[in-house]
Write a protein that holds these residues in place. Structure first.
Motif, PDB file in Angstrom:
ATOM      1  N   ASP A 206       0.836  -1.211   0.000  1.00  0.00           N
ATOM      2  CA  ASP A 206       0.000   0.000   0.000  1.00  0.00           C
ATOM      3  C   ASP A 206       0.865   1.254   0.000  1.00  0.00           C
ATOM      4  O   ASP A 206       0.599   2.213  -0.716  1.00  0.00           O
ATOM      5  N   LEU A 207       1.919   1.206   0.825  1.00  0.00           N
ATOM      6  CA  LEU A 207       2.848   2.333   0.881  1.00  0.00           C
ATOM      7  C   LEU A 207       3.517   2.517  -0.469  1.00  0.00           C
ATOM      8  O   LEU A 207       3.658   3.642  -0.965  1.00  0.00           O
TER       9      LEU A 207
ATOM     10  N   ILE B 292       1.194   4.222  -2.892  1.00  0.00           N
ATOM     11  CA  ILE B 292       1.021   5.644  -2.555  1.00  0.00           C
ATOM     12  C   ILE B 292       2.236   6.440  -3.040  1.00  0.00           C
ATOM     13  O   ILE B 292       2.109   7.509  -3.634  1.00  0.00           O
TER      14      ILE B 292
ATOM     15  N   LYS C 175       2.491   9.320  -5.755  1.00  0.00           N
ATOM     16  CA  LYS C 175       3.067  10.610  -5.385  1.00  0.00           C
ATOM     17  C   LYS C 175       4.128  11.032  -6.395  1.00  0.00           C
ATOM     18  O   LYS C 175       4.169  12.168  -6.852  1.00  0.00           O
TER      19      LYS C 175
ATOM     20  N   ILE D  85       3.727  14.385  -8.466  1.00  0.00           N
ATOM     21  CA  ILE D  85       4.599  15.520  -8.168  1.00  0.00           C
ATOM     22  C   ILE D  85       5.282  16.054  -9.417  1.00  0.00           C
ATOM     23  O   ILE D  85       5.498  17.250  -9.562  1.00  0.00           O
TER      24      ILE D  85
ATOM     25  N   LYS E  13       2.944  18.436 -11.033  1.00  0.00           N
ATOM     26  CA  LYS E  13       2.261  19.310 -10.086  1.00  0.00           C
ATOM     27  C   LYS E  13       2.170  20.718 -10.650  1.00  0.00           C
ATOM     28  O   LYS E  13       3.114  21.234 -11.236  1.00  0.00           O
ATOM     29  N   ARG E  14       1.037  21.346 -10.482  1.00  0.00           N
ATOM     30  CA  ARG E  14       0.805  22.731 -10.892  1.00  0.00           C
ATOM     31  C   ARG E  14       0.888  22.928 -12.398  1.00  0.00           C
ATOM     32  O   ARG E  14       1.015  24.047 -12.874  1.00  0.00           O
TER      33      ARG E  14
ATOM     34  N   GLY F  57      15.319  12.885  -0.714  1.00  0.00           N
ATOM     35  CA  GLY F  57      14.099  13.687  -0.777  1.00  0.00           C
ATOM     36  C   GLY F  57      13.013  13.212   0.167  1.00  0.00           C
ATOM     37  O   GLY F  57      12.002  13.883   0.344  1.00  0.00           O
ATOM     38  N   ASN F  58      13.213  12.061   0.780  1.00  0.00           N
ATOM     39  CA  ASN F  58      12.233  11.553   1.726  1.00  0.00           C
ATOM     40  C   ASN F  58      12.825  11.457   3.126  1.00  0.00           C
ATOM     41  O   ASN F  58      12.429  10.610   3.927  1.00  0.00           O
TER      42      ASN F  58
ATOM     43  N   SER G 235      12.412  13.128   5.718  1.00  0.00           N
ATOM     44  CA  SER G 235      11.490  13.225   6.851  1.00  0.00           C
ATOM     45  C   SER G 235      10.834  11.881   7.160  1.00  0.00           C
ATOM     46  O   SER G 235      10.570  11.569   8.311  1.00  0.00           O
ATOM     47  N   LEU G 236      10.609  11.086   6.120  1.00  0.00           N
ATOM     48  CA  LEU G 236      10.034   9.760   6.360  1.00  0.00           C
ATOM     49  C   LEU G 236      11.078   8.813   6.942  1.00  0.00           C
ATOM     50  O   LEU G 236      10.808   8.055   7.867  1.00  0.00           O
TER      51      LEU G 236
END
Lengths: 400, 282
Positions: B36-37, B40, B44, B48, B51-52, B115-116, B118-119
């Motif tokens: 599942d992770l 996701i 992402k 990303i 994005k925008r 880039g990850n 924080s995780l």
């Protein structure tokens, strides 16, 4: 009778950081320098040394200690975001952690996406998270912000969402590092209430906090760490008292300061307990005498002596001087002693810093001021709340 | 419910200093447990990138289409290469699309772990999911460009070649991309120079691989050596599949494809050995 295996079992764990590692990126220069010097020159830093912790299911354990004691390192090892250099760590069940102010959120993702991301990391399916989603958002009070990237959140919002998600993923073990310090008072109360419910459900909690009051209230057991080692563990009252005794000099936010013209110098302050013995540890409710020795290099007319008491977190508890008390000193010259008597020291258990001063009556001239130079620990049998004791009496009246 | 949780996360987790996680069966089981992770993160990574941007995911289609149009105009009309080699443009477009899958993977992998941060610093999950998710996201992009390539070939009247080769080649290129991504995502955590070094390396690799030229243009003395470059076999095999051209002795292609799987094995072992230190290094 055998005790069940602990839900968190940390055995002989040590963690070493080499300073090269701490510097972050490795540069070519560093590699070349290290290669030339040989690895012997690399400086090692032991964040943890031979630490043993056993936490039983359903226990709430608090970890206290000064900065750099290794509390956060221990939590990150138990959370498995970092590996021990030696020793073993066993956890039984699902661990949800709030390390260093926040769960693992990705700054570019929205609050909603992060909730599902965290759920997936914690092994919950999309459907299981969807069921919890409304509750998480409601608890975090972020309904309007949930579709904004979390990098736009204030630190309070971030922590609210982090706490809310971390609790709602049904962990067996919840690890909280200093999170309760952020957020406003009402959210803190909500968190404490949620933590209580979590404890009621028989879950295990591991908390690091500098807020002694909170950690003392919620914990069944406290661990005191110092320089990477556990120096005390057990009954919260005893461990907090030991910590305050240890930290009476180091943990104060207010630093020791000294200034003045020097015309009068405060040479010493002796704290005498009820038996007249010099002491740094005093008993609440007992008489205390402080003898302040001074030396005036010349004749000083009408000096004013004063003192004040602060908590280690910087709260002024009480201050008083000879002028307020209308205790007139005509003049002083040479060496002498001023005596300050407390008929009963009504400070609650904890560490306090005493400051002394001598100045002119109009406060224009400071002869000598000695701030926070005298740390004192107070012990108390009874657990009151606050910083000082007020003599009160409870009674029952007949209802009308 | 209790059972569901316990099969997802092994209830007993023991961490010791000497533990090496390089053991394939538990690794697959772990990745499966965190699928599942993985999805996701794949979503992402795809999101990303666009994005925008107003057209968003449509760019996945538009980029290769624009690229094909531009190459067609400049090469076919202005330079009239087709006079000498009727399949020049088709060969070039195939090569570039295949190369782009690798190039995108390399670019994204450099920040797959960094880039990850924080995780990685705050949660526990198999770190290999991070580079795997960037490769899968790029694979989605690549898979979308393949039908576009087929349409382009059809418009140009090219008959498809040995299409049965395709699953084998795609699998091998996936292995190569994952292997390289594992190595680079890990290296860049410890040596940030990797990032800058790679732009030069990729340029050299591009010209050392038969992207803008056929394998046969490589001097015969170097052909055996060139086969150690897995992109030689991969690009050549793609051309055999799509164009029925650039046929090589299967034995030689196999050597090249095996290199891809070797790099994957190297990548997994390197990554698994070093990932335990990510938390301290980030």
């Amino acid at each position: 009778m055998t005790t069940p295996a602990p839900i968190i079992d940390v055995r002989n764990v040590s963690k070493r950081f080499s300073l090269q590692q701490q510097r972050g990126e490795t540069t070519i220069k560093a590699i070349v320098v290290d290669a030339l010097r040989g690895h012997g020159k690399r400086r090692d830093f032991w964040a943890l040394r031979d630490v043993n912790v056993a936490v039983q299911q359903g226990e709430t354990v608090g970890i206290i200690g000064s900065n750099g004691a290794g509390k956060s390192t221990l939590l990150s090892l138990i959370s498995q975001t970092s590996q021990p250099t030696s020793g073993t760590i066993t956890t039984r069940g699902k661990v949800s952690s709030l390390l260093e102010l926040g769960a693992g959120f990705h700054p570019d993702l929205t609050g909603r996406e992060n909730v599902f991301l965290y759920g997936a990391i914690m092994g919950l399916s999309h459907r299981q998270m969807a069921e919890r989603f409304d509750q998480i958002v409601a608890f975090a009070e972020l309904a309007e912000w949930i579709d904004e990237p979390v990098k736009h959140y204030s630190s309070g919002m971030y922590v609210r969402l982090a706490f809310s998600v971390a609790v709602e993923v049904d962990p067996d073990i919840l690890i909280i590092d200093e999170v309760l310090a952020v957020g406003d008072a009402s959210f803190q109360r909500k968190c404490i209430a949620r933590i209580d419910a979590f404890k009621q459900a028989g879950k295990t909690l591991l908390v690091v906090s500098h807020d002694l009051n909170t950690v003392h209230t919620i914990s069944d057991q406290l661990i005191l760490m110092e320089k990477g080692q556990i120096i005390a563990t057990g009954d919260p009252d005893a461990v907090v008292a030991q910590y305050q005794w240890l930290s009476r000099e180091t943990a104060c936010t207010a630093e020791t300061k000294e200034w003045g013209t020097g015309a009068v110098k405060i040479k010493a302050a002796r704290f005498l307990d009820a038996e007249g013995q010099e002491a740094e540890e005093l008993q609440r409710g007992m008489p205390v005498r402080i003898e302040i020795g001074y030396e005036a290099s010349r004749r000083i007319d009408a000096p004013v002596f004063g003192f004040s008491i602060q908590t280690t977190s910087g709260i002024l508890v009480y201050g008083n001087n000879t002028q307020i008390e209308e205790f007139d000193l005509p003049f002083i010259e040479g060496k002498g002693t001023i005596t300050l008597d407390f008929s009963a020291l009504e400070l609650l258990a904890g560490a306090y810093l005493f400051s002394f001063s001598v100045h002119s009556q109009d406060h224009q001239t400071n002869y000598h001021r000695l701030d926070n130079g005298h740390p004192i620990t107070v012990r108390s049998e009874r657990r009151y709340e606050g910083v000082c004791h007020m003599p009160v009496r409870w009674s029952v009246g007949k209802g009308k | 419910m209790k059972h569901a949780v316990s099969h997802i996360i092994p209830n007993l987790t023991t961490l010791t200093a000497s533990q090496t996680l390089f053991d394939m069966v538990p690794l697959f089981r772990e990745i499966y447990a965190f699928r599942d992770l993985l999805w996701i993160l794949v979503g992402k990574n795809i999101k990303i990138r666009y994005k925008r941007s107003a057209l968003g995911f449509l760019w996945t289609f538009l980029n290769p289409v624009f690229m094909i149009i531009i190459y067609s105009i400049f090469l076919k009309i202005l330079l009239s290469f087709d006079a000498r080699d009727p399949l020049f443009l088709q060969r070039l477009v195939t090569g570039i699309l295949v190369w782009q899958f690798l190039a995108m993977c390399v670019g994204d992998s450099l920040h797959a772990v960094l880039g990850n941060a924080s995780l990685v610093k705050k949660t526990s999950f198999p770190r290999i999911i991070l580079p795997l998710s960037t490769v899968l996201a790029n694979f989605v992009n690549f898979a979308i460009t393949l039908p576009i390539l087929v349409v382009f070939l059809f418009v140009n009247g090219t008959t498809l070649g040995d299409m049965w080769l395709l699953p084998l080649v795609i699998a091998s290129q996936f292995a190569l991309c994952l292997g390289v991504s594992l190595i680079l995502s890990c290296m860049n955590v410890f040596f940030r120079d990797t990032e800058h070094l790679m732009s030069a390396v990729m340029l050299a690799w591009f010209f050392l691989s038969p992207i803008i030229y056929p394998f046969s243009k490589i001097p015969e003395a170097f052909q055996r050596l060139a086969l150690l470059n897995p992109m030689c076999g991969i690009v050549t095999a793609y051309r055999t599949a799509f164009l029925g051209t650039d046929l090589m002795a299967p034995r030689l292609v196999v050597i090249s494809l095996l290199m891809s799987w070797l790099i994957l094995a190297l990548g997994v072992s390197l990554f698994q050995r070093w990932q335990v230190n990510f938390g301290d290094k980030l």
